[in-house]
Design a protein around this motif. Structure first.
Motif, PDB file in Angstrom:
ATOM      1  N   ASN A 283      -5.274  20.912  58.457  1.00 42.96           N
ATOM      2  CA  ASN A 283      -5.729  19.876  57.065  1.00 42.96           C
ATOM      3  C   ASN A 283      -6.062  20.497  55.912  1.00 42.96           C
ATOM      4  O   ASN A 283      -7.024  21.060  55.622  1.00 42.96           O
ATOM      5  CB  ASN A 283      -6.834  19.121  57.492  1.00 42.96           C
ATOM      6  CG  ASN A 283      -7.292  17.838  56.595  1.00 42.96           C
ATOM      7  OD1 ASN A 283      -6.589  17.555  55.609  1.00 42.96           O
ATOM      8  ND2 ASN A 283      -8.493  17.526  56.540  1.00 42.96           N
TER       9      ASN A 283
ATOM     10  N   HIS B 239       7.260  13.738  49.957  1.00 44.14           N
ATOM     11  CA  HIS B 239       5.886  13.801  49.426  1.00 44.14           C
ATOM     12  C   HIS B 239       6.001  14.508  48.393  1.00 44.14           C
ATOM     13  O   HIS B 239       5.103  13.899  47.474  1.00 44.14           O
ATOM     14  CB  HIS B 239       5.295  14.820  50.500  1.00 44.14           C
ATOM     15  CG  HIS B 239       3.680  15.339  49.969  1.00 44.14           C
ATOM     16  ND1 HIS B 239       2.870  14.529  50.043  1.00 44.14           N
ATOM     17  CD2 HIS B 239       3.334  16.431  49.544  1.00 44.14           C
ATOM     18  CE1 HIS B 239       1.827  14.972  49.843  1.00 44.14           C
ATOM     19  NE2 HIS B 239       2.121  16.294  49.202  1.00 44.14           N
TER      20      HIS B 239
ATOM     21  N   THR C 284       2.373  18.864  53.369  1.00 43.59           N
ATOM     22  CA  THR C 284       2.058  17.767  53.866  1.00 43.59           C
ATOM     23  C   THR C 284       3.448  17.190  54.495  1.00 43.59           C
ATOM     24  O   THR C 284       4.598  17.025  54.121  1.00 43.59           O
ATOM     25  CB  THR C 284       1.551  16.717  52.934  1.00 43.59           C
ATOM     26  OG1 THR C 284       0.597  17.243  52.159  1.00 43.59           O
ATOM     27  CG2 THR C 284       1.292  15.309  53.706  1.00 43.59           C
TER      28      THR C 284
ATOM     29  N   GLU D  98      -0.424  19.145  58.087  1.00 48.56           N
ATOM     30  CA  GLU D  98       0.639  20.095  58.063  1.00 48.56           C
ATOM     31  C   GLU D  98       0.871  20.788  59.333  1.00 48.56           C
ATOM     32  O   GLU D  98      -0.189  20.626  60.241  1.00 48.56           O
ATOM     33  CB  GLU D  98       0.398  20.917  57.008  1.00 48.56           C
ATOM     34  CG  GLU D  98       0.086  20.435  55.633  1.00 48.56           C
ATOM     35  CD  GLU D  98       0.190  21.736  54.373  1.00 48.56           C
ATOM     36  OE1 GLU D  98       0.484  22.700  54.720  1.00 48.56           O
ATOM     37  OE2 GLU D  98      -0.705  21.232  53.440  1.00 48.56           O
TER      38      GLU D  98
ATOM     39  N   CYS E 215       0.489  11.150  56.173  1.00 45.81           N
ATOM     40  CA  CYS E 215      -0.003  12.462  56.432  1.00 45.81           C
ATOM     41  C   CYS E 215      -1.023  12.696  55.315  1.00 45.81           C
ATOM     42  O   CYS E 215      -1.915  13.561  55.176  1.00 45.81           O
ATOM     43  CB  CYS E 215       0.631  13.653  56.759  1.00 45.81           C
ATOM     44  SG  CYS E 215       1.139  13.683  58.426  1.00 45.81           S
ATOM     45  N   CYS E 216      -1.095  11.795  54.373  1.00 42.64           N
ATOM     46  CA  CYS E 216      -2.014  11.945  53.252  1.00 42.64           C
ATOM     47  C   CYS E 216      -2.365  10.541  52.489  1.00 42.64           C
ATOM     48  O   CYS E 216      -1.258   9.709  52.609  1.00 42.64           O
ATOM     49  CB  CYS E 216      -1.705  13.337  52.132  1.00 42.64           C
ATOM     50  SG  CYS E 216      -0.129  12.585  51.063  1.00 42.64           S
TER      51      CYS E 216
ATOM     52  N   SER F  79       6.088  14.542  55.794  1.00 42.25           N
ATOM     53  CA  SER F  79       6.425  13.205  55.406  1.00 42.25           C
ATOM     54  C   SER F  79       7.730  12.730  55.603  1.00 42.25           C
ATOM     55  O   SER F  79       8.888  13.632  55.415  1.00 42.25           O
ATOM     56  CB  SER F  79       6.120  13.351  53.678  1.00 42.25           C
ATOM     57  OG  SER F  79       6.518  12.227  52.929  1.00 42.25           O
TER      58      SER F  79
ATOM     59  N   GLU G 108      -4.598  16.566  53.877  1.00 47.58           N
ATOM     60  CA  GLU G 108      -3.028  16.739  54.022  1.00 47.58           C
ATOM     61  C   GLU G 108      -2.650  17.302  55.372  1.00 47.58           C
ATOM     62  O   GLU G 108      -3.172  18.603  55.592  1.00 47.58           O
ATOM     63  CB  GLU G 108      -2.612  17.919  52.695  1.00 47.58           C
ATOM     64  CG  GLU G 108      -2.427  16.963  51.386  1.00 47.58           C
ATOM     65  CD  GLU G 108      -1.971  17.611  50.337  1.00 47.58           C
ATOM     66  OE1 GLU G 108      -0.774  18.024  50.670  1.00 47.58           O
ATOM     67  OE2 GLU G 108      -2.478  18.073  49.347  1.00 47.58           O
TER      68      GLU G 108
END
Length: 329
Positions: free
Chosen positions: A172, A93, A267, A144, A278-279, A269, A142
């Motif tokens: 988020n 990410h 985030t 997490e 996720c973003c 990834s 994002e």
């Protein structure tokens, strides 16, 4: 054990225990009035909370009477926290997002975690709207994972840092992508690019994750949806360069951490893009690499986002983040 914060009209809400399958809760007022108090007195409150949690699972709690768990009735577990520190442990990410703004990833990022201190006076509930003044800000989700600590001494070692983890949750961490580059160019971090963060309604102790919690990582997919369409399910235990023990040790290098400090993973990834995202920024960067320009828009007013983590049996662990993007009037 799973804890949450019932919205009773007070800024700190009221501490409750939630059963394992997120169908019932019971007030824990006689143990601690709100989450932060329980964390501050953990050595005293831990035993009583575990005892009440066992009775809730067994169905033997009579006073106070258990009630149905409805997520919209709950605040963020810590509606206002002493400290919210967000790492960036997934280097895939980091590399993609830096490429998007023309920045190269320095080699020291492989050994020294990135981390910023976010605003923690307003933590959004899982169903709170994402309020933004303009779509031109580049609105992005994002998704997490985060841990919540007890009191951590300054200079704690990585070997000891993991022992300070009390709870795990998901969140988020909204980003306003168009505002971030100009802030970072000043060399002093960002403020405008990071509006309030939304949290799942439940904090879960690590044992609730079973074998999925190992090496201080959560080895489960973190699932995201945009406008009810699947957007990603990268595994939070894969491609995580720094585990949570390392992130805690990094955060506490020159300062002690109060009980209730929240440490984010950044985030989630995976290098395997087939797992999704996720973003939005990652999708746009890949599109730019492949075709020269991004095609996927950032979030617009009226869009909805959803974030959730389930165990291997499909059970919802922390509750679901479901938010709508709205224009702040």
């Amino acid at each position: 054990m799973k804890l949450a914060t019932f919205n009773n009209g007070h800024p700190d809400g009221q501490l409750v225990l939630v059963n394992r399958n997120l169908t019932q809760y019971v007030h824990a007022l006689h143990i601690a009035p709100f989450m932060q108090r329980a964390l501050d007195t953990w050595e005293d409150s831990d035993f009583d909370l575990k005892s009440l949690a066992e009775k809730l699972e067994e169905g033997t709690v009579k006073t106070p009477v258990p009630a149905p768990f409805v997520m919209k009735n709950f605040l963020a577990p810590l509606p206002r926290a002493y400290q919210w520190l967000d790492g960036s442990a997934y280097l895939n990410h980091v590399e993609l997002v830096r490429k998007a703004r023309g920045a190269v990833m320095p080699p020291e990022f492989l050994t020294d975690p990135l981390m910023y201190q976010g605003g923690s006076d307003t933590m959004l509930s899982a169903t709170s709207d994402i309020e933004v003044s303009s779509e031109d800000y580049g609105i992005d989700l994002e998704a997490e994972v985060a841990v919540i600590t007890d009191a951590v001494p300054m200079g704690v070692s990585e070997a000891q840092a993991g022992q300070h983890i009390l709870f795990i949750t998901i969140l988020n961490d909204v980003s306003l992508r168009s505002l971030i580059p100009s802030e970072l160019s000043k060399g002093f971090g960002f403020i405008h690019g990071k509006p309030p963060t939304a949290f799942a309604p439940v904090f879960a102790t690590p044992d609730e994750l079973g074998d999925a919690w190992r090496d201080y990582k959560v080895h489960l997919p973190l699932r995201t949806w945009i406008n009810n369409k699947p957007f990603g399910c990268p595994n939070a235990g894969v491609d995580m360069q720094f585990n949570f023990a390392q992130l805690i040790a990094h955060a506490a290098k020159t300062r002690p951490l109060k009980a209730g400090t929240i440490i984010g993973s950044g985030t989630v990834s995976n290098k395997d893009a087939s797992k999704g995202f996720c973003c939005v920024a990652e999708v746009r960067m890949i599109e730019t690499i492949e075709s020269g320009s991004p095609k996927t828009p950032f979030l617009k007013f009226g869009d909805t986002v959803k974030v959730e983590m389930t165990d291997e049996q499909g059970n919802n662990i922390f509750g679901t983040i479901e938010q709508k993007v709205v224009q702040k009037q």
